[in-house]
Design a protein around this motif. Sequence first.
Motif, short mmCIF file in Angstrom:
data_model
loop_
_atom_site.label_atom_id
_atom_site.label_comp_id
_atom_site.label_asym_id
_atom_site.label_seq_id
_atom_site.Cartn_x
_atom_site.Cartn_y
_atom_site.Cartn_z
N LYS A 148 0.83 -1.22 0.00
CA LYS A 148 0.00 0.00 0.00
C LYS A 148 0.86 1.27 0.00
O LYS A 148 0.51 2.27 0.62
CB LYS A 148 -0.98 -0.01 1.18
N ARG A 149 2.04 1.16 -0.66
CA ARG A 149 2.93 2.30 -0.81
C ARG A 149 3.26 2.48 -2.29
O ARG A 149 3.38 1.47 -2.99
CB ARG A 149 4.26 2.06 -0.06
N PRO A 150 3.43 3.66 -2.82
CA PRO A 150 3.26 4.94 -2.12
C PRO A 150 1.80 5.37 -1.99
O PRO A 150 1.51 6.48 -1.57
CB PRO A 150 4.04 5.92 -3.02
N MET A 151 0.86 4.47 -2.35
CA MET A 151 -0.57 4.76 -2.18
C MET A 151 -1.34 3.45 -2.16
O MET A 151 -0.77 2.38 -2.41
CB MET A 151 -1.07 5.64 -3.33
N GLU A 152 -2.63 3.54 -1.84
CA GLU A 152 -3.50 2.36 -1.89
C GLU A 152 -3.60 1.88 -3.35
O GLU A 152 -3.52 2.69 -4.27
CB GLU A 152 -4.90 2.73 -1.39
#
Length: 272
Positions: A148-152
């Motif tokens: 879940k990096r750098p976003m979902e």
Amino acid sequence: MGFPGTWMTESESMVYRVVPKCACSTIGQIMYFSDHGEFFDGDIHDATDGLHKWARDESQPLIKANVRTHTSYAFTCVRNPYTRILSSFFDKICGIQRNGKRYRGKLVPLLIQKYGIEVGGEDGKQEFDQIKSFRRFLLFTRDTIRWKRPMEPDIHWSSMSGHVSTFIVNGGTYDKIFWTESFNDGMADVLKATKTPNKVDLKKIPRFNESEGHGPKRAHPVEDYFDDLSMHLVKEIYHRDFELFKYDFDDPSNKMPIGEIDLDEVHAKLGE
């Protein structure tokens, strides 16, 4: 949780769990036509009436009641994971969206900065090394899904089995899961099993490919984008999709399924 991504005709003839990048625009338009005798004027994803959607508050109780009692025929549609992730890259990452902007605002600049991805310039039309950029995008996809990096993870590249499972986990049952690669056969089975206010002639239905023309054309055959490492990443991300929906992991050039989907297996494995 309810039934996110679920659409239902107003006549309640059928219920569909949307899986992004799997002919959802065409299916939505067929559902709309089957009720109203005409297509929605515009992108069906923008329709705020004429079709029940979980995203509409007033539709939720109707969808919930229908799905929990399995009142209507319920189905979804899946696609080869190799071609689906490629399509997501060219449409969402390289393409200019229908609002004239880049997808999700700061997403593309982030990918350019952190992963060294090229997207064909400001308008997505300049030449660039598609294979190199796509493979870097795959690393980003894996990072979003695993950590879940750098976003979902985004709905367009999160696994199909993840989308399909929410319907089952919350009390729904599928009558049919078919492949985009044999779309007419699958959709014909759905229409045969349902009674719709208006008859749908599949031979006359246009393909509503809303993402077409957003981004650069794919310059190489599908298999050229996937070397050994890329295939390893794809297996890590989408192993369940290959297994449950019977696609060929070993041969990216073969977009066709290699077995029949077992609905009992899908319900058992995704209902856990």
